[in-house]
Scaffold this active site. Structure first.
Site, mmCIF file in Angstrom:
data_model
loop_
_atom_site.group_PDB
_atom_site.id
_atom_site.type_symbol
_atom_site.label_atom_id
_atom_site.label_comp_id
_atom_site.label_asym_id
_atom_site.label_seq_id
_atom_site.Cartn_x
_atom_site.Cartn_y
_atom_site.Cartn_z
ATOM 1 N N ILE A 20 0.755 -1.210 -0.032
ATOM 2 C CA ILE A 20 0.126 0.092 0.145
ATOM 3 C C ILE A 20 0.899 1.197 -0.112
ATOM 4 C CG2 ILE A 20 -1.667 1.353 1.265
ATOM 5 C CD1 ILE A 20 -2.964 -1.479 2.046
ATOM 6 N N THR A 138 7.215 -3.913 16.427
ATOM 7 C CA THR A 138 7.132 -3.014 15.376
ATOM 8 C C THR A 138 5.634 -2.350 15.225
ATOM 9 O OG1 THR A 138 8.490 -4.413 13.958
ATOM 10 C CG2 THR A 138 7.073 -3.121 12.729
ATOM 11 N N TYR A 186 -1.966 -9.418 16.057
ATOM 12 C CA TYR A 186 -1.895 -8.509 15.301
ATOM 13 C C TYR A 186 -3.109 -7.637 15.336
ATOM 14 C CZ TYR A 186 -2.326 -6.156 10.438
ATOM 15 O OH TYR A 186 -2.701 -5.598 9.733
HETATM 16 C C1 UD2 Z 1 -6.898 -9.756 6.041
HETATM 17 C C2 UD2 Z 1 -5.788 -9.181 6.272
HETATM 18 C C3 UD2 Z 1 -5.216 -8.969 7.537
HETATM 19 C C4 UD2 Z 1 -6.162 -8.324 8.702
HETATM 20 C C5 UD2 Z 1 -7.675 -9.064 8.395
HETATM 21 C C6 UD2 Z 1 -8.685 -8.176 8.985
HETATM 22 C C7 UD2 Z 1 -4.399 -9.764 4.120
HETATM 23 C C8 UD2 Z 1 -3.570 -10.569 3.721
HETATM 24 N N1 UD2 Z 1 -4.808 -10.006 5.492
HETATM 25 O O1 UD2 Z 1 -6.977 -11.150 6.724
HETATM 26 O O2 UD2 Z 1 -3.972 -8.411 7.710
HETATM 27 O O3 UD2 Z 1 -6.229 -7.001 8.280
HETATM 28 O O4 UD2 Z 1 -8.085 -9.127 6.937
HETATM 29 O O5 UD2 Z 1 -9.717 -8.897 9.104
HETATM 30 O O6 UD2 Z 1 -5.040 -9.073 3.506
HETATM 31 N N2 UD2 Z 1 -8.052 -18.203 1.776
HETATM 32 C C9 UD2 Z 1 -8.355 -19.460 1.065
HETATM 33 N N3 UD2 Z 1 -7.359 -19.771 0.339
HETATM 34 C C10 UD2 Z 1 -5.998 -19.301 0.246
HETATM 35 C C11 UD2 Z 1 -5.802 -17.940 0.988
HETATM 36 C C12 UD2 Z 1 -6.975 -17.662 1.877
HETATM 37 O O7 UD2 Z 1 -9.194 -20.040 0.994
HETATM 38 O O8 UD2 Z 1 -5.042 -19.663 -0.317
HETATM 39 C C13 UD2 Z 1 -9.239 -17.815 2.502
HETATM 40 C C14 UD2 Z 1 -8.810 -17.622 4.075
HETATM 41 O O9 UD2 Z 1 -8.942 -18.921 4.810
HETATM 42 C C15 UD2 Z 1 -9.810 -16.389 4.563
HETATM 43 C C16 UD2 Z 1 -9.954 -15.727 3.150
HETATM 44 O O10 UD2 Z 1 -9.475 -16.231 2.179
HETATM 45 O O11 UD2 Z 1 -10.946 -17.140 4.738
HETATM 46 C C17 UD2 Z 1 -9.151 -14.281 3.132
HETATM 47 O O12 UD2 Z 1 -7.864 -14.805 3.766
HETATM 48 P P1 UD2 Z 1 -6.760 -13.421 3.499
HETATM 49 O O13 UD2 Z 1 -5.443 -14.091 4.030
HETATM 50 O O14 UD2 Z 1 -6.557 -12.997 2.097
HETATM 51 O O15 UD2 Z 1 -7.183 -12.454 4.633
HETATM 52 P P2 UD2 Z 1 -7.911 -12.335 5.947
HETATM 53 O O16 UD2 Z 1 -9.199 -11.831 5.621
HETATM 54 O O17 UD2 Z 1 -7.368 -13.432 6.621
#
Ligand code: UD2
Length: 391
Positions: A20, A138, A186
């Site tokens: 970002i 951090t 986090y």
């Molecule tokens: C995001 C942010 C995190 C935090 C959070 C706030 C990212 C990378 N992370 O976490 O920093 O701000 O939001 O709520 O933006 N998934 C799959 N397959 C994959 C990878 C992910 O199914 O190969 C699923 C995962 O299990 C989850 C969803 O996709 O249900 C989103 O996962 P993510 O890692 O992109 O982001 P999130 O929401 O865990």
């Protein structure tokens, strides 16, 4: 609605080499004196390659700090040996290679600034679970140094908070007044920082704005800790299985990085400071829908497969974006389908023009896959129900 113009300012972007941060720098550098403070642990100099004088007309310099001992090396050098004159833009970019936890690096990068975009963070939720104190150093301790430095300089601070502050939302869409019950270190760190920002406004009259990003995506999101969109895109391009964690019915609010940048610009100019704002579209998309959308956009033959759900995964997340609309005059512009289409198109162009960046992406993809495998091996999901790997 146009984005607020920020011109002729002296601006610090911490984490300006990251996903970002680098987009923010790209928006600001042609018209402002921009400093980037980044230790390039997860960000990269390549993310700032748009800022060559030939591309923007900007002057830019490298300010090398010996961050290991806190000492400085006063040598400044033009990045490509030219001075960048002869363009109607009047910005500059100075890169300070250092850590936000190093007071000397921070002082030097922040000297004379009137605006700070604080983007530097350890963004891996999983790593914060594995090493809470390290991520706290951090995400919170060093962030307090940034806030204190802003007081010294009398500079406004716009900082990156996160939807992670809410944990499992009680109701959807989630508004800024919802219960905050973070489920990971986090999220706790982001919540504390978000609250500190508001208290620094109340106690010290420092103009601060905390932006709670939902699921940001876009170009330059890569590496082992990047989001589901970049993972699925990479899998689809390689015709490898697209791996859905769980049943795929969980939903997210995906917000394009160009909208995140615009939210930051609004926050930099608003009178409504001392506040936290959601940055999301207000739309939600299931991970299953996302997988199909990406597979279609890429024209891939990848099968869609399911594996174990993530421990502690949030089921649904969707922003109530009305406060940002009302008080900042900010609305998102990029819908998910067009955002994904532009990513697919851009990647096609890149592949044609740069085999080295392709190699870099492949290396990062390999690194990410190794990281995922390692984490799957390290934490059998059923055996460690107390652990939240992601929120
Ligand atoms: C995001 C942010 C995190 C935090 C959070 C706030 C990212 C990378 N992370 O976490 O920093 O701000 O939001 O709520 O933006 N998934 C799959 N397959 C994959 C990878 C992910 O199914 O190969 C699923 C995962 O299990 C989850 C969803 O996709 O249900 C989103 O996962 P993510 O890692 O992109 O982001 P999130 O929401 O865990």
């Amino acid at each position: 609605m146009t984005s607020p113009a920020i011109r002729d300012r002296t601006v610090l972007v911490t984490g300006g080499g990251g996903f970002i941060g680098s987009h923010l720098v790209e928006a600001l550098a042609p018209y402002n004196d921009v400093r980037v403070l980044d230790n390039f642990s997860t960000g990269s100099r390549d993310n700032l390659s748009f800022a060559s004088p030939s591309a923007t007309g900007s002057q830019w310099a490298e300010d090398t700090l010996a961050s290991t001992d806190g000492g400085t090396d006063d040598t400044e050098s033009d990045a490509d040996g030219t001075d960048g004159e002869g363009d109607d833009s009047n910005g500059s970019l100075t890169i300070v290679d250092g850590d936000i936890s190093d007071p000397m690096a921070l002082q030097r990068a922040a000297r004379g600034v009137d605006l700070i975009f604080h983007q530097a963070a350890l963004v891996s939720v999983t790593e914060s679970v594995d090493a809470p104190r390290r991520s706290n150093e951090t995400n919170l301790d060093a962030s307090l140094l940034v806030l204190d430095q802003a007081r010294q300089e009398d500079a406004r601070v716009v900082l990156a908070s996160s939807a992670a502050v809410y944990g499992h939302p009680d109701e959807l869409p989630v508004s800024e007044t919802a219960t905050t019950e973070p489920t990971s270190p986090y999220g706790i760190q982001k919540l504390a920082l978000d609250q500190y920002a508001r208290r620094y406004h109340d106690l010290y009259d420092l103009p601060t704005v905390a932006l709670r990003y939902f699921n940001a995506y876009g170009p330059r999101q890569q590496g082992p800790y990047s989001g589901v969109i970049s993972t699925f895109l990479e899998q689809a391009r390689a015709d490898e299985p697209i791996t859905i964690e769980g049943d795929g019915e969980q939903t997210r609010d995906f917000v394009h990085v160009s909208d995140v940048v615009r939210a930051n610009l609004h926050a930099a100019t608003t009178d409504a400071v001392g506040e936290a704002y959601n940055v999301g579209t207000g739309e939600r998309t299931s991970i299953r829908e996302l997988a199909e959308l990406i597979r279609d956009a890429v024209g891939s033959s990848s099968p869609i497969v399911h594996r174990e759900p993530r421990s502690g995964d949030i089921r649904h997340s969707r922003a109530d974006a009305s406060k940002a609309s009302r008080e900042l005059g900010f609305e998102t512009r990029v819908g998910l389908e067009s955002g994904i289409r532009s990513l697919v198109t851009a990647a096609g162009g890149e592949q044609a023009s740069s085999s080295s960046s392709t190699q870099q992406r492949e290396n990062q993809g390999r690194e990410r896959r190794q990281h995922q495998q390692q984490h799957q091996q390290e934490r059998p999901l059923a055996a460690r129900p107390d652990r939240q790997s992601q929120d």
